[in-house]
Motif scaffolding. Structure first.
Motif, mmCIF file in Angstrom:
data_model
loop_
_atom_site.group_PDB
_atom_site.id
_atom_site.type_symbol
_atom_site.label_atom_id
_atom_site.label_comp_id
_atom_site.label_asym_id
_atom_site.label_seq_id
_atom_site.Cartn_x
_atom_site.Cartn_y
_atom_site.Cartn_z
ATOM 1 N N ILE A 269 -5.632 -32.746 22.553
ATOM 2 C CA ILE A 269 -4.480 -33.421 23.081
ATOM 3 C C ILE A 269 -3.728 -32.361 24.728
ATOM 4 N N PRO A 270 -2.694 -33.436 24.893
ATOM 5 C CA PRO A 270 -2.821 -33.123 26.286
ATOM 6 C C PRO A 270 -2.068 -31.742 26.418
ATOM 7 N N LEU A 271 -1.975 -30.804 27.402
ATOM 8 C CA LEU A 271 -1.599 -29.531 26.916
ATOM 9 C C LEU A 271 0.283 -29.465 28.361
ATOM 10 N N HIS A 272 0.954 -30.117 27.478
ATOM 11 C CA HIS A 272 2.045 -29.508 28.842
ATOM 12 C C HIS A 272 3.168 -28.592 28.067
ATOM 13 N N ASP A 273 3.523 -29.004 27.115
ATOM 14 C CA ASP A 273 5.417 -28.413 26.678
ATOM 15 C C ASP A 273 5.067 -26.847 26.041
ATOM 16 N N GLU A 274 5.828 -25.564 26.044
ATOM 17 C CA GLU A 274 6.114 -24.257 25.113
ATOM 18 C C GLU A 274 6.564 -24.768 23.892
ATOM 19 N N LEU A 275 6.619 -24.056 22.693
ATOM 20 C CA LEU A 275 7.488 -24.636 21.469
ATOM 21 C C LEU A 275 8.127 -22.909 21.330
ATOM 22 N N VAL A 276 9.068 -22.507 21.128
ATOM 23 C CA VAL A 276 9.664 -21.070 20.967
ATOM 24 C C VAL A 276 10.050 -20.915 19.492
ATOM 25 N N LEU A 277 9.203 -19.972 18.129
ATOM 26 C CA LEU A 277 9.493 -20.271 17.353
ATOM 27 C C LEU A 277 10.192 -18.795 17.348
ATOM 28 N N GLU A 278 10.916 -19.030 15.955
ATOM 29 C CA GLU A 278 11.345 -17.535 15.779
ATOM 30 C C GLU A 278 12.063 -17.455 14.024
ATOM 31 N N VAL B 227 3.874 -17.112 29.911
ATOM 32 C CA VAL B 227 4.395 -17.734 29.194
ATOM 33 C C VAL B 227 6.071 -17.965 29.636
ATOM 34 N N HIS B 228 6.644 -18.986 28.985
ATOM 35 C CA HIS B 228 8.174 -18.984 29.865
ATOM 36 C C HIS B 228 8.458 -18.472 31.446
ATOM 37 N N ASP B 229 7.577 -18.929 31.847
ATOM 38 C CA ASP B 229 7.737 -18.840 33.684
ATOM 39 C C ASP B 229 7.704 -17.413 34.101
ATOM 40 N N THR B 230 7.442 -16.599 33.260
ATOM 41 C CA THR B 230 6.516 -15.245 32.973
ATOM 42 C C THR B 230 5.268 -14.809 33.248
ATOM 43 N N ILE C 69 10.966 -23.303 14.773
ATOM 44 C CA ILE C 69 10.756 -24.161 15.939
ATOM 45 C C ILE C 69 12.676 -24.400 15.961
ATOM 46 N N VAL C 70 12.839 -23.533 17.322
ATOM 47 C CA VAL C 70 13.882 -22.906 18.125
ATOM 48 C C VAL C 70 14.287 -24.277 19.306
ATOM 49 N N ALA C 71 13.693 -24.220 20.581
ATOM 50 C CA ALA C 71 13.555 -24.521 21.348
ATOM 51 C C ALA C 71 12.024 -25.424 21.456
ATOM 52 N N VAL C 72 12.159 -26.503 22.412
ATOM 53 C CA VAL C 72 11.243 -27.014 23.241
ATOM 54 C C VAL C 72 11.308 -26.615 24.471
ATOM 55 N N ASP C 73 9.901 -26.275 25.059
ATOM 56 C CA ASP C 73 9.864 -25.948 27.003
ATOM 57 C C ASP C 73 9.575 -27.226 27.507
ATOM 58 N N ALA C 74 9.924 -28.312 27.584
ATOM 59 C CA ALA C 74 9.248 -29.920 28.193
ATOM 60 C C ALA C 74 8.241 -29.664 29.704
ATOM 61 N N GLY C 75 7.121 -29.263 29.940
ATOM 62 C CA GLY C 75 6.527 -29.117 30.952
ATOM 63 C C GLY C 75 6.377 -28.101 31.431
#
Length: 167
Positions: free
Chosen positions: A149-158, A32-35, A123-129
């Motif tokens: 649903i094609p799985l591509h993006d992360e959504l950040v919620l806070e 998640v988030h490149d980690t 939702i505070v951010a979308v990380d496309a790809g």
């Protein structure tokens, strides 16, 4: 629906938590988030029903002034374990002086988006790809998610936490 109690995970919870992570994420690793996280190394809360049965788990990390929910999963939907775990995580965050509770989910996870937004996260951010990048680290991540649903993006919620506010 009975009562749900939440407590820190203990060694006796290992098998239940491991089985839940296997079911939800294909094992103890999430990207998640490149980690890449090993859920076995993170602080974990467990939900237990009124009969003493394992009902779910939440793995988290405290960093950068917030509590990140890295994994939240219940053994069954709509029985209160997810809500109880999220409320307990907020209490941990407040006790640690964190000013936000946050997490990442994927663009296909409509149930999670509904669940978290109903509990005050936005939702505070979308990380496309981001999921496409994560697939390079964890090739078992499917290309199609929930509801095909094609799985591509992360959504950040806070949710911002007010000092002194109780969950």
């Amino acid at each position: 629906m009975g009562t749900i109690d939440v407590r820190p995970a203990e060694p006796r919870d290992h098998d239940d938590v491991a089985a839940l992570h296997q079911r939800e994420w294909g094992g103890p690793y999430v990207v998640v988030h490149d980690t890449r996280y090993d859920l076995r190394t993170l602080p974990t809360l467990v939900a237990v029903d009124d009969a003493g049965g394992f009902a779910g788990a939440l793995a988290y990390r405290l960093a950068d002034g917030g509590l990140e929910v890295v994994s939240l999963a219940a053994t069954a939907a709509a029985r209160g374990a997810g809500s109880a775990l999220l409320a307990a995580a907020e209490a941990v965050a407040l006790a640690a002086g964190a000013d936000r509770l946050w997490l990442v989910t994927t663009n296909d996870n409509l149930g999670a988006l509904r669940f978290y937004q109903r509990r005050g996260l936005r939702i505070v951010a979308v990380d496309a790809g981001a999921v496409d990048r994560a697939r390079q680290v964890k090739p078992s991540i499917p290309y199609l998610g929930e509801d095909d649903i094609p799985l591509h993006d992360e959504l950040v919620l806070e949710r911002r936490l007010a000092a002194g506010r109780r969950p």
